[in-house]
Design a protein around this motif. Structure first.
Motif, mmCIF file in Angstrom:
data_model
loop_
_atom_site.group_PDB
_atom_site.id
_atom_site.type_symbol
_atom_site.label_atom_id
_atom_site.label_comp_id
_atom_site.label_asym_id
_atom_site.label_seq_id
_atom_site.Cartn_x
_atom_site.Cartn_y
_atom_site.Cartn_z
ATOM 1 N N PHE A 1 119.245 60.181 1.832
ATOM 2 C CA PHE A 1 120.355 60.826 2.529
ATOM 3 C C PHE A 1 120.841 59.967 3.690
ATOM 4 N N LEU A 2 119.921 59.397 4.458
ATOM 5 C CA LEU A 2 120.283 58.538 5.581
ATOM 6 C C LEU A 2 121.032 57.296 5.092
ATOM 7 N N GLY A 3 120.607 56.733 3.977
ATOM 8 C CA GLY A 3 121.297 55.580 3.402
ATOM 9 C C GLY A 3 122.725 55.915 3.009
ATOM 10 N N PHE A 4 122.916 57.068 2.347
ATOM 11 C CA PHE A 4 124.265 57.495 1.979
ATOM 12 C C PHE A 4 125.123 57.771 3.220
ATOM 13 N N ALA A 5 124.524 58.334 4.258
ATOM 14 C CA ALA A 5 125.270 58.612 5.491
ATOM 15 C C ALA A 5 125.731 57.319 6.153
ATOM 16 N N VAL A 6 124.882 56.313 6.167
ATOM 17 C CA VAL A 6 125.251 55.021 6.752
ATOM 18 C C VAL A 6 126.369 54.374 5.940
ATOM 19 N N ILE A 7 126.265 54.411 4.626
ATOM 20 C CA ILE A 7 127.307 53.841 3.762
ATOM 21 C C ILE A 7 128.627 54.576 3.973
ATOM 22 N N ALA A 8 128.590 55.894 4.072
ATOM 23 C CA ALA A 8 129.807 56.675 4.288
ATOM 24 C C ALA A 8 130.424 56.342 5.646
ATOM 25 N N LEU A 9 129.608 56.178 6.666
ATOM 26 C CA LEU A 9 130.110 55.845 8.001
ATOM 27 C C LEU A 9 130.758 54.465 8.014
ATOM 28 N N VAL A 10 130.143 53.496 7.375
ATOM 29 C CA VAL A 10 130.709 52.147 7.305
ATOM 30 C C VAL A 10 132.034 52.173 6.546
ATOM 31 N N ALA A 11 132.090 52.922 5.440
ATOM 32 C CA ALA A 11 133.331 53.022 4.677
ATOM 33 C C ALA A 11 134.434 53.691 5.493
ATOM 34 N N LEU A 12 134.098 54.697 6.262
ATOM 35 C CA LEU A 12 135.077 55.387 7.097
ATOM 36 C C LEU A 12 135.621 54.464 8.183
ATOM 37 N N VAL A 13 134.764 53.706 8.833
ATOM 38 C CA VAL A 13 135.199 52.768 9.872
ATOM 39 C C VAL A 13 136.072 51.672 9.263
ATOM 40 N N ALA A 14 135.706 51.171 8.091
ATOM 41 C CA ALA A 14 136.516 50.145 7.427
ATOM 42 C C ALA A 14 137.882 50.697 7.033
ATOM 43 N N TRP A 15 137.929 51.910 6.537
ATOM 44 C CA TRP A 15 139.205 52.520 6.142
ATOM 45 C C TRP A 15 140.097 52.744 7.358
ATOM 46 N N TYR A 16 139.518 53.191 8.457
ATOM 47 C CA TYR A 16 140.281 53.405 9.685
ATOM 48 C C TYR A 16 140.830 52.079 10.218
ATOM 49 N N GLY A 17 140.021 51.048 10.233
ATOM 50 C CA GLY A 17 140.446 49.745 10.725
ATOM 51 C C GLY A 17 141.507 49.104 9.850
ATOM 52 N N ARG A 18 141.468 49.368 8.565
ATOM 53 C CA ARG A 18 142.450 48.817 7.636
ATOM 54 C C ARG A 18 143.831 49.396 7.899
ATOM 55 N N ASN A 19 143.896 50.624 8.328
ATOM 56 C CA ASN A 19 145.170 51.297 8.534
ATOM 57 C C ASN A 19 145.743 51.105 9.932
ATOM 58 N N ARG A 20 145.021 50.445 10.806
ATOM 59 C CA ARG A 20 145.542 50.197 12.159
ATOM 60 C C ARG A 20 146.512 49.040 12.124
ATOM 61 N N SER A 21 147.563 49.174 12.878
ATOM 62 C CA SER A 21 148.585 48.139 12.947
ATOM 63 C C SER A 21 148.190 47.097 13.987
#
Length: 77
Positions: free
Chosen positions: A7-27
């Motif tokens: 569960f902790l591994g999946f949570a870390v992967i989800a957090l990294v994916a969320l940060v990457a998605w947010y950073g990709r959409n920043r101008s």
């Protein structure tokens, strides 16, 4: 204990994916209506180890004025 680690591994992967998605959409160009003649540019650097750097600077919107920034001041006309 093993389900918690999975569960902790999946949570870390989800957090990294969320940060990457947010950073990709920043101008890289911030909208600054208070200065209509310049763009405000932003550069972010994160080392992944807790360090990083955020820099902002302004450049003219006019391409000719922007090009003049790269001509040395002692250049003859």
């Amino acid at each position: 204990m093993e389900p918690f680690v999975v569960f902790l591994g999946f949570a870390v992967i989800a957090l990294v994916a969320l940060v990457a998605w947010y950073g990709r959409n920043r101008s890289a160009i911030e909208q600054d209506d208070s200065d209509p003649d310049n763009h405000t540019l932003r550069s972010d650097y994160q080392s992944g180890m807790g360090g990083g750097n955020v820099a902002t600077w302004k450049v003219p919107k006019d391409p000719q004025d922007y090009a003049k920034l790269f001509v040395p001041s002692n250049k003859k006309k």
